[in-house]
Design a protein around this motif. Structure first.
Motif, PDB file in Angstrom:
ATOM      1  N   THR A 381       0.735  -0.919   0.121  1.00 37.02           N
ATOM      2  CA  THR A 381      -0.062   0.046   0.108  1.00 37.02           C
ATOM      3  C   THR A 381       0.959   1.295   0.060  1.00 37.02           C
ATOM      4  OG1 THR A 381      -1.439  -1.263   1.230  1.00 37.02           O
ATOM      5  CG2 THR A 381      -1.808   1.134   1.134  1.00 37.02           C
ATOM      6  N   VAL A 382       0.821   2.124  -0.865  1.00 33.39           N
ATOM      7  CA  VAL A 382       1.602   3.247  -1.034  1.00 33.39           C
ATOM      8  C   VAL A 382       0.517   4.447  -0.452  1.00 33.39           C
ATOM      9  CG1 VAL A 382       2.632   5.132  -2.192  1.00 33.39           C
ATOM     10  CG2 VAL A 382       2.675   2.744  -2.688  1.00 33.39           C
ATOM     11  N   SER A 383       0.762   5.090   0.458  1.00 33.97           N
ATOM     12  CA  SER A 383      -0.412   6.361   1.045  1.00 33.97           C
ATOM     13  C   SER A 383       0.474   7.367   1.155  1.00 33.97           C
ATOM     14  CB  SER A 383      -1.114   5.898   2.244  1.00 33.97           C
ATOM     15  OG  SER A 383       0.070   5.526   3.113  1.00 33.97           O
ATOM     16  N   ALA A 384      -0.036   8.765   1.340  1.00 27.88           N
ATOM     17  CA  ALA A 384       0.699   9.961   1.159  1.00 27.88           C
ATOM     18  C   ALA A 384      -0.204  11.076   2.029  1.00 27.88           C
ATOM     19  CB  ALA A 384       1.143  10.331  -0.058  1.00 27.88           C
ATOM     20  N   GLY A 385       0.597  11.899   2.417  1.00 28.67           N
ATOM     21  CA  GLY A 385       0.108  12.924   3.328  1.00 28.67           C
ATOM     22  C   GLY A 385       0.770  14.164   3.525  1.00 28.67           C
ATOM     23  N   GLU A 386       0.222  15.440   3.871  1.00 28.38           N
ATOM     24  CA  GLU A 386       0.998  16.772   4.030  1.00 28.38           C
ATOM     25  C   GLU A 386       0.837  17.091   5.197  1.00 28.38           C
ATOM     26  OE1 GLU A 386       1.213  20.903   1.817  1.00 28.38           O
ATOM     27  OE2 GLU A 386       0.883  19.060   0.619  1.00 28.38           O
ATOM     28  N   GLY A 387       1.723  17.623   6.002  1.00 25.92           N
ATOM     29  CA  GLY A 387       1.917  18.249   7.201  1.00 25.92           C
ATOM     30  C   GLY A 387       3.033  18.950   7.716  1.00 25.92           C
ATOM     31  N   ASP A 388       2.944  20.169   8.310  1.00 21.77           N
ATOM     32  CA  ASP A 388       4.319  20.719   8.782  1.00 21.77           C
ATOM     33  C   ASP A 388       5.193  21.095   7.737  1.00 21.77           C
ATOM     34  OD1 ASP A 388       3.354  20.602  11.463  1.00 21.77           O
ATOM     35  OD2 ASP A 388       4.488  18.584  11.735  1.00 21.77           O
ATOM     36  N   GLY A 389       4.659  21.368   6.584  1.00 21.06           N
ATOM     37  CA  GLY A 389       5.383  21.757   5.614  1.00 21.06           C
ATOM     38  C   GLY A 389       6.431  20.582   4.537  1.00 21.06           C
ATOM     39  N   ARG A 390       5.858  19.431   5.007  1.00 16.30           N
ATOM     40  CA  ARG A 390       6.589  18.279   4.412  1.00 16.30           C
ATOM     41  C   ARG A 390       5.641  17.459   3.888  1.00 16.30           C
ATOM     42  NH1 ARG A 390      11.831  19.329   4.589  1.00 16.30           N
ATOM     43  NH2 ARG A 390      12.179  17.090   4.244  1.00 16.30           N
ATOM     44  N   THR A 391       5.905  16.473   2.569  1.00 14.80           N
ATOM     45  CA  THR A 391       5.036  15.710   2.003  1.00 14.80           C
ATOM     46  C   THR A 391       5.643  14.273   2.491  1.00 14.80           C
ATOM     47  OG1 THR A 391       4.324  16.904   0.224  1.00 14.80           O
ATOM     48  CG2 THR A 391       4.275  14.549   0.106  1.00 14.80           C
ATOM     49  N   ARG A 392       4.833  13.333   3.004  1.00 13.08           N
ATOM     50  CA  ARG A 392       5.395  12.151   3.649  1.00 13.08           C
ATOM     51  C   ARG A 392       4.642  11.015   2.833  1.00 13.08           C
ATOM     52  NH1 ARG A 392       5.229  15.404   8.144  1.00 13.08           N
ATOM     53  NH2 ARG A 392       7.229  15.599   8.939  1.00 13.08           N
ATOM     54  N   ILE A 393       5.378  10.246   1.875  1.00 13.85           N
ATOM     55  CA  ILE A 393       4.709   8.963   1.362  1.00 13.85           C
ATOM     56  C   ILE A 393       5.351   7.876   2.038  1.00 13.85           C
ATOM     57  CG2 ILE A 393       4.863   7.976  -1.042  1.00 13.85           C
ATOM     58  CD1 ILE A 393       5.830  10.544  -2.123  1.00 13.85           C
ATOM     59  N   ARG A 394       4.340   6.899   2.147  1.00 15.47           N
ATOM     60  CA  ARG A 394       4.578   5.793   3.131  1.00 15.47           C
ATOM     61  C   ARG A 394       4.253   4.443   2.094  1.00 15.47           C
ATOM     62  NH1 ARG A 394       4.135   6.515   8.457  1.00 15.47           N
ATOM     63  NH2 ARG A 394       3.403   4.299   9.040  1.00 15.47           N
ATOM     64  N   VAL A 395       5.177   3.613   2.289  1.00 15.20           N
ATOM     65  CA  VAL A 395       5.082   2.298   1.283  1.00 15.20           C
ATOM     66  C   VAL A 395       5.088   1.139   2.389  1.00 15.20           C
ATOM     67  CG1 VAL A 395       6.256   0.784  -0.532  1.00 15.20           C
ATOM     68  CG2 VAL A 395       6.375   3.304  -0.583  1.00 15.20           C
ATOM     69  N   ALA A 396       3.894   0.459   2.575  1.00 24.40           N
ATOM     70  CA  ALA A 396       3.905  -0.355   3.645  1.00 24.40           C
ATOM     71  C   ALA A 396       3.472  -1.537   2.935  1.00 24.40           C
ATOM     72  CB  ALA A 396       2.795   0.012   4.526  1.00 24.40           C
TER      73      ALA A 396
END
Length: 461
Positions: A381-396
């Motif tokens: 599963t590839v998910s992503a989100g944005e917060g604190d001026g950063r983009t975080r992409i998670r590969v689980a």
């Protein structure tokens, strides 16, 4: 030049410190010498007076009296007994008495002060000294004499102390010099020699120092140097292998680029096919070939240590992730892996699309291969989100997790590979690409339930 060495400086400091110690004891020593000199004059004066008083009924000639005074080296002698003061021996006084010193119950500080004053006073003063009698009846004796002989004796005594101090200093310093050379300088020189020899050829394992026996500090220093040399030698050998591998990859990439260029020309012709299925597949094939050609060109550039910086643009993240998952879905050999994307349609990323495509492809492919190697079904599963001026992409993934050895060497080339036959370069390259974006690639968690990697990059402004 001697004092530019460790042992030479130790020699000089030893001499200086011994001399300082001698100076500190010089004043008390001179003070004691002065007191002894004055007490000797008092004793001689008392003996002369007693010799004269032994014959009270006989007339004493002036010559005998002067001889007694000269023997005692005094000008006058006075005795005080039973509260009666008597001038026993006397001579003509050329000048009045300049100063009187009383040795009876005199404090040590006063005696040292008077000694220093005597030492640095000029001229030949006449001084009077009082003290207790030490022969015969108890009483007080006074003598008068010139101060110059006392000063001369004190100067001679001071010179003797100076010469003795110099001899002691030189002898002590010489012994310490040879001791330092034997027990400190020689072991340090051994370390220096090994460091110099290793510097000339750091790839020669025979030049690595072997800790010897000696003081604990030197043994610890030699052990630390040995560990550093072992690590550096290993790193240099690995860099040689990497350099050789880089040369080989550059040659392969050059030929592969030519092959892919031909394949791209053929793919362009496929795009004009009337078959709808072929026409739907052709753009993906063209894009894959374009990325492969670009990768070969960048590999050749990287081999020249001149890789360009990422071309940062803002784009929607969902389509790129969808393309990555679609490619991996088609490449999946067993069909056990379920590829999922959980990304909002309007979420944008600020990155180089080609480089981010390579990063996500590497992570997704590693996860899929881990699941397939386990022999059971799973999902990526590839998910992503944005917060604190950063983009975080998670590969689980729901794979078996990373073994301990892989976790310890995760981002080290040729060390962090899990799959048999793998090189361990994929994560290293991915981490370097993400770092070039001002971000980081980290292992968030790994267990029997699965593994999660996080790509953290700056968000679009």
């Amino acid at each position: 030049m001697v004092f530019n060495t460790l042992s030479g400086r130790f020699l000089g400091l030893t001499i200086v410190f011994v001399m300082i110690a001698e100076v500190l004891i010089f004043v008390p020593s001179v003070s004691r010498f002065r007191v002894d000199y004055l007490e000797t004059r008092l004793d001689l004066g008392q003996l002369a007076a007693l010799a004269l008083l032994a014959t009270p009924d006989e007339a004493v000639s002036d010559d005998l009296e002067q001889e007694l005074l000269q023997t005692a080296e005094v000008l006058n002698v006075a005795l005080q007994r039973d509260q009666v003061r008597e001038l026993v021996l006397s001579s003509d006084m050329p000048n009045p008495v300049d100063e009187t010193f009383d040795l009876r119950d005199a404090p040590t500080t006063t005696l040292m002060r008077d000694a220093v004053r005597t030492y640095f006073t000029t001229g030949n003063r006449i001084i009077r000294v009082k003290g207790k009698t030490r022969q015969g009846m108890e009483g007080v004796i006074e003598v008068t004499f010139y101060e110059a002989p006392l000063r001369a004796a004190m100067v001679a005594y001071g010179l003797r102390i100076l010469y003795l101090s110099l001899v002691i200093s030189i002898a002590t310093a010489a012994l310490l010099f040879f001791a330092v050379r034997r027990f400190i300088v020689r072991p340090i020189q051994r370390v220096i020699d090994h460091m110099t020899a290793y510097r000339d050829n750091p790839e020669d394992s025979s030049r690595i120092i072997q800790p010897g026996r000696g003081s604990r500090e030197l043994v610890e220093a030699e052990a630390a140097l040995r560990d550093m040399q072992l690590g550096l030698t290993g790193a240099l050998r690995q860099k040689e292998r990497l350099a050789a591998l880089g040369g080989a990859v550059a040659k392969i990439s050059h030929d592969l680029r030519n092959m892919l260029t031909t394949a791209q020309l053929l793919a362009d012709r496929i795009e004009s096919s009337s078959d709808p299925a072929v026409r739907r597949t052709a753009p993906k094939l063209v894009n894959s070939l374009a990325r492969a050609i670009s990768l070969c060109e960048r590999t050749l550039t990287f081999g020249k240590v001149d890789e360009p910086a990422p071309e940062i643009v803002v784009f929607l993240l969902a389509p790129l992730v969808g393309e990555v998952l679609e490619n991996e879905r088609e490449a999946s050999a067993t069909g056990r892996v379920d590829f999922r994307a959980e990304i909002a349609g309007g979420l944008a990323a600020r990155a180089d699309p080609d480089q981010l495509f390579r990063v996500l492809t590497n992570l997704v492919r590693n996860a899929a291969q881990a699941i397939e190697a386990s022999g059971r079904a799973g999902s990526v599963t590839v998910s992503a989100g944005e917060g604190d001026g950063r983009t975080r992409i998670r590969v689980a993934d729901t794979g078996p997790g990373l073994p301990p050895k892989a976790r310890e060497n995760l981002f080290r080339p040729f060390s962090g590979g899990v799959r048999q036959g793998g090189t361990g370069l994929g994560l290293v390259i991915a981490a370097e690409l993400v770092k070039g974006h001002g971000g980081s690639l980290t292992l968030d968690e790994t267990a029997r339930e699965g593994t999660t990697f996080v790509v953290d990059i700056p968000a679009p402004k």
